[in-house]
Design a protein around this motif. Sequence first.
Motif, short mmCIF file in Angstrom:
data_model
loop_
_atom_site.label_atom_id
_atom_site.label_comp_id
_atom_site.label_asym_id
_atom_site.label_seq_id
_atom_site.Cartn_x
_atom_site.Cartn_y
_atom_site.Cartn_z
N ASP A 1 44.24 45.90 38.41
CA ASP A 1 43.65 46.10 37.08
C ASP A 1 44.21 45.19 36.00
O ASP A 1 43.87 45.34 34.83
N GLY A 2 45.10 44.28 36.35
CA GLY A 2 45.67 43.35 35.38
C GLY A 2 45.89 42.00 36.03
O GLY A 2 45.82 41.87 37.25
N PRO A 3 46.15 40.98 35.23
CA PRO A 3 46.31 39.64 35.80
C PRO A 3 47.59 39.51 36.63
O PRO A 3 48.60 40.15 36.35
N ILE A 4 47.50 38.68 37.68
CA ILE A 4 48.66 38.33 38.49
C ILE A 4 49.04 36.91 38.09
O ILE A 4 48.20 36.00 38.12
N VAL A 5 50.28 36.73 37.72
CA VAL A 5 50.78 35.39 37.42
C VAL A 5 51.33 34.83 38.72
O VAL A 5 52.22 35.43 39.33
N SER A 6 50.79 33.70 39.15
CA SER A 6 51.21 33.11 40.41
C SER A 6 51.51 31.63 40.21
O SER A 6 51.09 31.05 39.20
N PRO A 7 52.22 31.01 41.17
CA PRO A 7 52.49 29.58 41.05
C PRO A 7 51.21 28.74 40.94
O PRO A 7 51.20 27.68 40.34
N GLY A 8 50.11 29.25 41.49
CA GLY A 8 48.84 28.53 41.45
C GLY A 8 48.01 28.83 40.21
O GLY A 8 46.90 28.34 40.07
N PRO B 1 42.81 36.71 37.55
CA PRO B 1 42.34 37.81 36.71
C PRO B 1 42.11 39.08 37.54
O PRO B 1 41.91 39.02 38.76
N ALA B 2 42.13 40.21 36.87
CA ALA B 2 41.94 41.51 37.52
C ALA B 2 40.61 41.53 38.27
O ALA B 2 39.60 41.04 37.78
N THR B 3 40.65 42.09 39.49
CA THR B 3 39.44 42.20 40.31
C THR B 3 38.92 43.64 40.37
O THR B 3 37.79 43.86 40.76
N GLY B 4 39.78 44.60 40.04
CA GLY B 4 39.39 46.01 40.15
C GLY B 4 39.42 46.52 41.58
O GLY B 4 39.11 47.68 41.83
N ARG B 5 39.82 45.70 42.51
CA ARG B 5 39.83 46.10 43.92
C ARG B 5 41.11 46.87 44.28
O ARG B 5 42.17 46.60 43.74
N VAL B 6 40.96 47.78 45.22
CA VAL B 6 42.10 48.51 45.76
C VAL B 6 42.60 47.75 46.98
O VAL B 6 41.80 47.32 47.82
N VAL B 7 43.90 47.55 47.04
CA VAL B 7 44.51 46.91 48.19
C VAL B 7 45.63 47.79 48.72
O VAL B 7 46.24 48.55 47.98
N GLU B 8 45.84 47.68 50.00
CA GLU B 8 46.92 48.44 50.65
C GLU B 8 47.58 47.51 51.64
O GLU B 8 46.90 46.82 52.40
N PHE B 9 48.92 47.47 51.60
CA PHE B 9 49.62 46.57 52.50
C PHE B 9 51.04 47.06 52.75
O PHE B 9 51.64 47.71 51.90
#
Length: 141
Positions: free
Chosen positions: A90-97, A101-109
């Motif tokens: 639900d929020g931006p991910i800051v990455s080296p690349g 932006p937020a996708t609204g997707r649920v992930v499980e890992f």
Amino acid sequence: MVERSDIERFVEGGAQAINAGDWDAYGALFAPDVVIRSPGAPEGTVGREARVQFGRAFAAAFPDARVEPIRAFSERDLVCIEVRFRVTHDGPIVSPGGEIPATGRVVEFPYCIVARFKDGEVVEMDEYFDQLAMMRQLGVV
């Protein structure tokens, strides 16, 4: 030798702190000069505050983050912990690349941590998770 109480405090206390967004309690698990290596920073980061900032950034990208401890074991001064994350992006991910932006997707890992303890604190930590699988679930690769 790592004390059983230290393992429980790190596994259960760490999960509770992350789930509650209690960054003071989370930070207290680490030595002030802890060294941490992770997929996002393989060269490592140093310091309790750097780790807390990492946790805060993760929580900003995944505010509903839930950590479920699966198993933990120890040998001498090392503890290995496997947890499962279930999060909504639900929020931006800051990455080296760049920023994702937020996708609204649920992930499980699954997520694995190997931590070295000294005097009841984590002094060194390596963490592992499948970034590609997470990015696939987010739909960005």
